[in-house]
Motif scaffolding. Structure first.
Motif, PDB file in Angstrom:
ATOM      1  N   PRO A   1      57.598   2.134  33.068  1.00 15.61           N
ATOM      2  CA  PRO A   1      57.108   2.658  31.790  1.00 15.61           C
ATOM      3  C   PRO A   1      57.369   1.688  30.625  1.00 15.61           C
ATOM      4  CG  PRO A   1      58.184   4.399  33.020  1.00 15.61           C
ATOM      5  CD  PRO A   1      58.414   3.124  33.781  1.00 15.61           C
ATOM      6  N   ALA A   2      58.504   0.989  30.656  1.00 17.28           N
ATOM      7  CA  ALA A   2      58.816   0.019  29.596  1.00 17.28           C
ATOM      8  C   ALA A   2      57.813  -1.132  29.596  1.00 17.28           C
ATOM      9  CB  ALA A   2      60.237  -0.519  29.779  1.00 17.28           C
ATOM     10  N   MET A   3      57.424  -1.585  30.785  1.00 16.08           N
ATOM     11  CA  MET A   3      56.443  -2.673  30.891  1.00 16.08           C
ATOM     12  C   MET A   3      55.084  -2.226  30.355  1.00 16.08           C
ATOM     13  SD  MET A   3      57.539  -3.879  34.690  1.00 16.08           S
ATOM     14  CE  MET A   3      56.645  -5.387  34.922  1.00 16.08           C
ATOM     15  N   LYS A   4      54.684  -1.001  30.703  1.00 13.49           N
ATOM     16  CA  LYS A   4      53.404  -0.474  30.226  1.00 13.49           C
ATOM     17  C   LYS A   4      53.419  -0.332  28.706  1.00 13.49           C
ATOM     18  CE  LYS A   4      52.286   2.031  34.436  1.00 13.49           C
ATOM     19  NZ  LYS A   4      52.086   3.328  35.044  1.00 13.49           N
ATOM     20  N   LYS A   5      54.550   0.151  28.162  1.00 14.11           N
ATOM     21  CA  LYS A   5      54.661   0.312  26.710  1.00 14.11           C
ATOM     22  C   LYS A   5      54.582  -1.047  26.017  1.00 14.11           C
ATOM     23  CE  LYS A   5      57.665   2.207  23.109  1.00 14.11           C
ATOM     24  NZ  LYS A   5      57.281   1.215  22.165  1.00 14.11           N
TER      25      LYS A   5
END
Length: 84
Positions: A54-58
């Motif tokens: 999720p951090a990478m997508k954000k």
């Protein structure tokens, strides 16, 4: 005027005018690079066993919304992985 023919394989013949041509419109003129979209990249990565957190997508969405260049985006990734 007869159409020239070429032999393919054992018994096949076809007109030489039907030779496959490269699709130069598919590649951006002058770039010399092939660019994958984020969706396609995610699918390929998943096949390789790499899943986006999720951090990478954000981070990717933030970079896209801010209009960061590739170099600026790369620096943002490096900053997020620095220690201390």
């Amino acid at each position: 005027m007869p159409i020239p023919v070429r032999a393919i394989g054992y018994d096949s013949w076809y007109p030489a005018v039907m030779v496959k041509r490269k699709n130069i419109a598919a590649k951006k003129a002058g770039s010399g690079r092939f660019v994958l979209g984020s969706d396609r990249f995610a699918k390929i990565s998943e096949v390789e066993g790499i899943k986006l957190t999720p951090a990478m997508k954000k981070r990717a969405n933030d970079a896209r919304s801010k209009g960061l260049t590739a170099d600026e985006y790369r620096q943002a990734i490096i900053r997020s992985h620095r220690k201390g």
